[in-house]
Design a protein around this motif. Sequence first.
Motif, PDB file in Angstrom:
ATOM      1  N   ALA A 223       0.830  -1.218   0.000  1.00 33.77           N
ATOM      2  CA  ALA A 223       0.000   0.000   0.000  1.00 33.77           C
ATOM      3  C   ALA A 223       0.863   1.266   0.000  1.00 33.77           C
ATOM      4  N   THR A 224       1.968   1.224   0.719  1.00 36.50           N
ATOM      5  CA  THR A 224       2.844   2.417   0.770  1.00 36.50           C
ATOM      6  C   THR A 224       3.733   2.527  -0.459  1.00 36.50           C
ATOM      7  N   GLN A 229       6.131   8.363  -0.159  1.00 35.95           N
ATOM      8  CA  GLN A 229       7.176   7.912   0.762  1.00 35.95           C
ATOM      9  C   GLN A 229       7.089   6.388   0.960  1.00 35.95           C
ATOM     10  N   PRO A 230       7.465   5.636  -0.032  1.00 38.26           N
ATOM     11  CA  PRO A 230       7.383   4.166   0.071  1.00 38.26           C
ATOM     12  C   PRO A 230       8.449   3.613   1.021  1.00 38.26           C
ATOM     13  N   LEU A 232       9.275   0.235   0.792  1.00 35.42           N
ATOM     14  CA  LEU A 232       9.956  -0.615  -0.193  1.00 35.42           C
ATOM     15  C   LEU A 232       9.301  -0.400  -1.554  1.00 35.42           C
ATOM     16  N   THR A 233      10.053  -0.709  -2.589  1.00 32.33           N
ATOM     17  CA  THR A 233       9.477  -0.659  -3.928  1.00 32.33           C
ATOM     18  C   THR A 233       8.707  -1.948  -4.189  1.00 32.33           C
ATOM     19  N   ILE A 234       7.836  -1.937  -5.183  1.00 35.95           N
ATOM     20  CA  ILE A 234       7.062  -3.136  -5.550  1.00 35.95           C
ATOM     21  C   ILE A 234       8.001  -4.288  -5.885  1.00 35.95           C
ATOM     22  N   GLN A 235       9.076  -3.983  -6.604  1.00 38.09           N
ATOM     23  CA  GLN A 235      10.020  -5.029  -6.999  1.00 38.09           C
ATOM     24  C   GLN A 235      10.683  -5.665  -5.772  1.00 38.09           C
ATOM     25  N   GLN A 236      11.058  -4.819  -4.807  1.00 37.42           N
ATOM     26  CA  GLN A 236      11.674  -5.349  -3.590  1.00 37.42           C
ATOM     27  C   GLN A 236      10.706  -6.225  -2.801  1.00 37.42           C
ATOM     28  N   ILE A 237       9.446  -5.802  -2.729  1.00 39.15           N
ATOM     29  CA  ILE A 237       8.434  -6.576  -2.001  1.00 39.15           C
ATOM     30  C   ILE A 237       8.232  -7.926  -2.676  1.00 39.15           C
ATOM     31  N   SER A 305      19.074   0.180   4.844  1.00 40.63           N
ATOM     32  CA  SER A 305      18.794   1.498   4.288  1.00 40.63           C
ATOM     33  C   SER A 305      17.503   2.121   4.803  1.00 40.63           C
ATOM     34  N   ASN A 306      16.677   1.331   5.492  1.00 46.21           N
ATOM     35  CA  ASN A 306      15.379   1.843   5.937  1.00 46.21           C
ATOM     36  C   ASN A 306      15.089   1.370   7.365  1.00 46.21           C
ATOM     37  N   ASN A 307      15.131   2.324   8.307  1.00 50.10           N
ATOM     38  CA  ASN A 307      14.921   1.985   9.719  1.00 50.10           C
ATOM     39  C   ASN A 307      13.532   1.414   9.974  1.00 50.10           C
TER      40      ASN A 307
END
Length: 960
Positions: A223-224, A229-230, A232-237, A305-307
Amino acid sequence: MVDLNEKFVLGHLLVAPYRFGTRDEAEKPARASSPHRWLHLIPGGRRQQRRRDLEVEAKDSRASLLVEDEAPKRGAREHLTHWGRKRFLRVPERDSPSHSSPERGSDCSHNSSDHEEGFSADFSYGADDYDAEGHEEQKGPPEGSETMPYIDESPTMSPQLSARSQGGGDSISPTPPEGLAPGVEAGKGLEMRKLVLSGFLASEEIYINQLEALLLPMKPLKATATTSQPVLTIQQIETIFYKIQDIYEIHKEFYDNLCPKVQQWDSQVTMGHLFQKLASQLGVYKAFVDNYKVALETAEKCSQSNNQFQKISEELKVKGPKDSKDSHTSVTMEALLYKPIDRVTRSTLVLHDLLKHTPVDHPDYPLLQDALRISQNFLSSINEDIDPRRTAVTTPKGETRQLVKDGFLVEMSESSRKLRHVFLFTDVLLCAKLKKTSAGKHQQYDCKWYIPLADLVFPSPEESEPSPQVHLFPDHELEDMKMKISALKSEIQKEKANKGQSRAIERLKKKMFENEFLLLLNSPTIPFRIHNRNGKSYLFLLSSDYERSEWREAIQKLQKKDLQAFVLSSVELQVLTGSCFKLRTVHNIPVTSNKDDDESPGLYGFLHVIVHSAKGFKQSANLYCTLEVDSFGYFVSKAKTRVFRDTTEPKWDEEFEIELEGSQSLRILCYEKCYDKTKVNKDNNEIVDKIMGKGQIQLDPQTVETKNWHTDVIEMNGIKVEFSMKFTSRDMSLKRTPSKKQTGVFGVKISVVTKRERSKVPYIVRQCVEEVEKRGIEEVGIYRISGVATDIQALKAVFDANNKDILLMLSDMDINAIAGTLKLYFRELPEPLLTDRLYPAFMEGIALSDPAAKENCMMHLLRSLPDPNLITFLFLLEHLKRVAEKEPINKMSLHNLATVFGPTLLRPSEVESKAHLTSAADIWSHDVMAQVQVLLYYLQHPPISFAELKRNTLYFSTDV
């Protein structure tokens, strides 16, 4: 520990680190493929936490242990030994140094006392609760400590190797070992099916909860992903959660269909089609496995890279099982991503167990066969390349140091026995112990000493120095320990049957472990000496010559390579010793306390073995065989053939009767006899004979528990030894069949024999006793060592026929055969010498506490015996006392003799034994201690006169 870049044991293979991609990629430097390569980017404190996250499983794994650790049953061990089996271990802490700097040569650690030793075991009263001398440590599990699954990857028979060796092809047969399914009793088999399915269903619920926890953050993350301000990206998910949704749906459907069938169980339930469908969907798992490495790497990069994602991935909430007190447990994403890889192995194990307990004519049988075939083929397809690095550590020079063998050995250190864990690597032998740790600390090994294999030598008998004085535990004390262990085992079984309190059962288990540990520590006597050419010698004590030969051969095989001497720095030693916890293949002290409840208790009774012949010797030699069986966690030598002189094809055809006490394996060792008196082993003052070959077979109850002889061949180093065996259970051995031929002596009432002979003591008893006292009273192990069964049967036939050549035959016969004939005579009496009628009174009398009351009772019971029984008993009693007087030479104490003769002279009647005994183990332990104590009481009593007994006119009832 769980190495996230490695392929895991799928099936029962020793599995390689899984290389995703081409073979060239698999050969890249270790840094490129290491799952820890990003750890140097994390600050120190976080780095340690991340390491633990990689190595530690979720708390809910402990709850799943009971239902998920479906190890293959003993009957199918040749196909499924250690097949993907998991054990829960503490994880060693890496940051704190565990060793002092080693002295040049070998000694690693001198600053920690041996009195602080502890050893790890899976069982809650494992060795980590005791030091090497059996002292209990007052410590519990660290509060809040986590556990992890460890896949036992011992390189045992794999599906591929098993199939290929049998048929020569590459196909894999999903059929269990021959005879398993056909021998299934319909009622028992279907009940076992329900138990297997119930356990698997419970673990399936846990697995589905874990998949749900993994999927829970996926929807909000998606959803994010389309916002400004995502996280994660769709590809990463899609990369991280690849195929998780599909796997979840497959198992949810499977669970929903299987659950009602198990809950509404009856003999007609079919569920083979559910497992067949589940197996047909394994292609989803193949896709997941292929993506596994990329998913982990992506999750790690995103976490760095993302807390926000880091917090999510470190504390995923998993629902507990329905009956669990814990509603949720926190688990890392890395741990949950590992679950699907592990699940295939467990499903395959369950299929094997189901097939084992499914009658061949059941509708499910062909469906389960097909499901198992598909599962095994799937496992094989993703395990084509075997890489040994799961059992290896890399040296600072980048070389691979492979673990070849490890196990528990008893070392003589400072004139006392210490239990050590010994590790044999490709270039070094390391002797270690587990350190005591304070609460909250993970366990670590402490190196006691090491020897580079280039410097290790085996001193020849003439070169070796005399051993330090080894304190030998008296045999009667070891026998007492065995009796206590058997009695405790019986008490535990009764508590379980009566649904006793868990605390009471745990207390009994703890007592049982204490006795088993002391027995294991104090029973070995066979010396195994190794020497460092640059330093000191070390002495181990083993219980089995087979085991000594295995260690020696493994070391000598490695020494054929071009090995260089070296000295490990303190850092190198710390790394090597730290790796032992992860690499070890033997996790438990070999005691029955550490066995799972569903493991086979072994066989109790008598194994009849005929050693026929041997072929394959390249030159003539003086050859003989010995037989070893396991008992109470260790192997002991039970029988020995005669020496066949100067031949390449010995034909012994000798039969032995071996008593089994929870035994599961039979070992046969073939020796060349050495008559050179100069080659004497100073450790035990016996001539050292050369082992020509050795082999081992599992004692499968379905194979040996038949009325007919089972013939087999053991191949060993090009030598083939042919033998036959059959097994008589304890309950069958209690049966006394009266002889149909009343003219003989065996199986005939003692009163009939003495009346016919016009004697007070049967002729057979007098002649055997006379011969033993003439030339066997100083024979080591007289009455304990088995005589050749064919010789015993020959003597039996001669005595039964009242042959004139009896005396001549006795003078030529091996003394152990004569001793065996005497024991056989008493065993085959229609009723025991001390009679069925008085048996309960003897049992109650020996239990009396007051010495005077016991004396009156025990003497009155003797007076109550028929005269022929009493006179014969007193005659035998005085003979056994004379044998015990030679104990320093023959090693047979009064207690040893009571152990041999007690259960023969005093046994419960068949009716009474059936009324009280519930299992094979009970049959061995029930009343045996009391039977021994009764005979021991009379042996330790001052001389008892028949006339004196008859003059004594105490009157009281035999009802004690």
